[in-house]
Design an enzyme around this catalytic site. Structure first.
Site, PDB file in Angstrom:
ATOM      1  N   ASP A  12     -39.228  -3.040   5.713  1.00 30.74           N
ATOM      2  CA  ASP A  12     -39.059  -3.068   7.171  1.00 30.74           C
ATOM      3  C   ASP A  12     -40.075  -4.008   7.824  1.00 30.74           C
ATOM      4  O   ASP A  12     -41.176  -4.202   7.306  1.00 30.74           O
ATOM      5  CB  ASP A  12     -39.229  -1.634   7.710  1.00 30.74           C
ATOM      6  CG  ASP A  12     -38.678  -1.482   9.112  1.00 30.74           C
ATOM      7  OD1 ASP A  12     -37.911  -2.365   9.560  1.00 30.74           O
ATOM      8  OD2 ASP A  12     -39.007  -0.475   9.766  1.00 30.74           O
ATOM      9  N   HIS A  29     -36.076 -12.500   8.454  1.00 30.71           N
ATOM     10  CA  HIS A  29     -35.200 -12.065   7.356  1.00 30.71           C
ATOM     11  C   HIS A  29     -35.288 -13.047   6.186  1.00 30.71           C
ATOM     12  O   HIS A  29     -35.304 -12.647   5.025  1.00 30.71           O
ATOM     13  CB  HIS A  29     -33.754 -11.934   7.848  1.00 30.71           C
ATOM     14  CG  HIS A  29     -33.562 -10.822   8.843  1.00 30.71           C
ATOM     15  ND1 HIS A  29     -34.084  -9.563   8.656  1.00 30.71           N
ATOM     16  CD2 HIS A  29     -32.918 -10.778  10.048  1.00 30.71           C
ATOM     17  CE1 HIS A  29     -33.758  -8.790   9.695  1.00 30.71           C
ATOM     18  NE2 HIS A  29     -33.059  -9.505  10.551  1.00 30.71           N
ATOM     19  N   LEU A 123     -35.821  -4.071 -16.234  1.00 33.30           N
ATOM     20  CA  LEU A 123     -35.822  -3.336 -14.968  1.00 33.30           C
ATOM     21  C   LEU A 123     -34.402  -3.150 -14.402  1.00 33.30           C
ATOM     22  O   LEU A 123     -33.585  -4.069 -14.458  1.00 33.30           O
ATOM     23  CB  LEU A 123     -36.642  -4.149 -13.949  1.00 33.30           C
ATOM     24  CG  LEU A 123     -36.682  -3.609 -12.523  1.00 33.30           C
ATOM     25  CD1 LEU A 123     -37.835  -2.624 -12.369  1.00 33.30           C
ATOM     26  CD2 LEU A 123     -36.854  -4.734 -11.506  1.00 33.30           C
TER      27      LEU A 123
HETATM   28  C1  IPE Z   1     -34.466   0.777   7.674  1.00 32.25           C
HETATM   29  O1  IPE Z   1     -35.019  -0.033   8.662  1.00 32.25           O
HETATM   30  C2  IPE Z   1     -33.438   0.032   6.900  1.00 32.25           C
HETATM   31  C3  IPE Z   1     -33.945  -1.073   6.118  1.00 32.25           C
HETATM   32  C4  IPE Z   1     -35.194  -1.418   5.950  1.00 32.25           C
HETATM   33  C5  IPE Z   1     -32.941  -1.829   5.441  1.00 32.25           C
HETATM   34  P1  IPE Z   1     -34.539   0.039  10.174  1.00 32.25           P
HETATM   35  O2  IPE Z   1     -35.354  -0.949  10.917  1.00 32.25           O
HETATM   36  O3  IPE Z   1     -33.070  -0.087  10.264  1.00 32.25           O
HETATM   37  O4  IPE Z   1     -34.936   1.539  10.564  1.00 32.25           O
HETATM   38  P2  IPE Z   1     -35.261   2.206  11.959  1.00 32.25           P
HETATM   39  O5  IPE Z   1     -34.122   1.870  12.873  1.00 32.25           O
HETATM   40  O6  IPE Z   1     -36.542   1.622  12.449  1.00 32.25           O
HETATM   41  O7  IPE Z   1     -35.396   3.656  11.673  1.00 32.25           O
HETATM   42  C1  IPE Z   2     -35.875  -4.864   8.026  1.00 35.71           C
HETATM   43  O1  IPE Z   2     -36.445  -5.533   9.106  1.00 35.71           O
HETATM   44  C2  IPE Z   2     -34.589  -5.533   7.575  1.00 35.71           C
HETATM   45  C3  IPE Z   2     -33.379  -4.799   7.942  1.00 35.71           C
HETATM   46  C4  IPE Z   2     -33.341  -3.618   8.478  1.00 35.71           C
HETATM   47  C5  IPE Z   2     -32.123  -5.434   7.648  1.00 35.71           C
HETATM   48  P1  IPE Z   2     -36.009  -5.247  10.595  1.00 35.71           P
HETATM   49  O2  IPE Z   2     -34.924  -6.202  10.965  1.00 35.71           O
HETATM   50  O3  IPE Z   2     -35.682  -3.820  10.801  1.00 35.71           O
HETATM   51  O4  IPE Z   2     -37.339  -5.621  11.367  1.00 35.71           O
HETATM   52  P2  IPE Z   2     -37.990  -4.865  12.594  1.00 35.71           P
HETATM   53  O5  IPE Z   2     -38.122  -3.426  12.213  1.00 35.71           O
HETATM   54  O6  IPE Z   2     -37.066  -5.056  13.749  1.00 35.71           O
HETATM   55  O7  IPE Z   2     -39.302  -5.527  12.769  1.00 35.71           O
HETATM   56 MG    MG Z   3     -36.802  -2.215  11.314  1.00 38.12          MG
END
Ligand code: IPE
Ligand code: IPE
Ligand code: MG
Length: 236
Positions: A12, A29, A123
């Site tokens: 995240d 990303h 793995l």
């Molecule tokens: C969780 O992250 C999903 C992934 C890392 C793929 P999100 O950014 O979607 O989660 P919330 O919305 O902060 O809980």
């Molecule tokens: C995690 O990063 C990737 C996905 C959930 C696809 P985020 O896109 O949730 O990044 P933040 O949480 O908004 O910083």
């Molecule tokens: Mg996120």
């Protein structure tokens, strides 16, 4: 000291990483995908058996269409580019999650990479895509019931054998980057006795060194699984 057999990572913070630099979220990303290869290689290097990476949740489908489109394109590139790493390091790749919601082109590409790496003995890389823990449990219960089992014969093992993760030990350690301290629907069933490690580091900044430090933190935890710990005084 024991290396965790199964590590899960909630990757995240890509969006915040980009926003902090005045860049579009897509840049975060892109950087995030680069980290996947580095951390996968590090997990192989230290002898982790299973690495489960949360890449796209079922709830992420409600993000704006342009962001979903960037993520799907990056996924396609990852599936093409990282096959070399998988073959070189004998990594077996599989996707967990609700495939029905994925574009058919990506479903085909996933099937191809899964088949190519099927006999690899290193793995196991489980990529959680279009994944939701509750969705997985509901699908597993449906499969269990349609296998003909009577409701009062349903056991934890029976349900477990129909989870997307069947045949794999439960995660020992779940790491979440970006400072959030929640599961966001990741491996709900499997994480019953997982150790959790939360770090403020945003996923695009998460290095091999920090991954190894997380494994060390795991090694000094005391896991009791509901029993009493070793070295405790007698009850009476
Ligand atoms: C969780 O992250 C999903 C992934 C890392 C793929 P999100 O950014 O979607 O989660 P919330 O919305 O902060 O809980
Ligand atoms: C995690 O990063 C990737 C996905 C959930 C696809 P985020 O896109 O949730 O990044 P933040 O949480 O908004 O910083
Ligand atoms: Mg996120």
């Amino acid at each position: 000291m024991a290396i965790p057999k199964h590590v899960g990572i909630i990757m995240d913070g890509n969006g915040r990483w980009a926003e902090l630099r005045g860049l579009p979220r897509s840049e975060g990303h892109k950087r995030g995908v680069e980290r996947v290869s580095e951390i996968t290689a590090a997990a192989c290097g230290v002898g982790v058996k299973v690495l489960s990476l949360y890449a796209f949740s079922i709830e992420n489908w409600s993000r704006p269409a342009p962001e979903i489109s960037v993520l799907m394109k990056l996924l396609e590139t990852f599936l093409v580019n990282d096959v070399n790493l998988f073959m070189e390091k004998s990594i077996k790749f599989r996707v967990i999650g609700n495939r029905d919601k994925l574009p058919s082109k990506i479903r085909t590409m996933i099937g191809h990479v899964e088949n190519m790496t099927l006999d690899n003995s290193g793995l196991l890389l489980q990529c959680a895509l279009s994944y939701g823990g509750r969705d997985e449990i509901v699908r597993a219960v449906k499969k269990t019931l349609s296998s003909g089992i009577a409701p009062d014969e349903i056991t934890e093992d029976a349900v477990n054998s129909h989870m997307d993760t069947s045949g794999v030990p439960d995660p020992d350690l779940i790491i979440r980057t970006s400072g959030e301290q929640r599961l966001s629907n990741f491996l709900l069933w499997q994480s019953a006795y997982a150790e959790f490690l939360f770090t403020n580091t945003l996923w695009p900044d998460f290095t091999r060194e920090e991954f190894l430090e997380a494994l060390y933190q795991f090694q000094i935890r005391d896991r009791r699984f509901g029993k009493v710990g070793s070295g405790v005084t007698k009850c009476s």
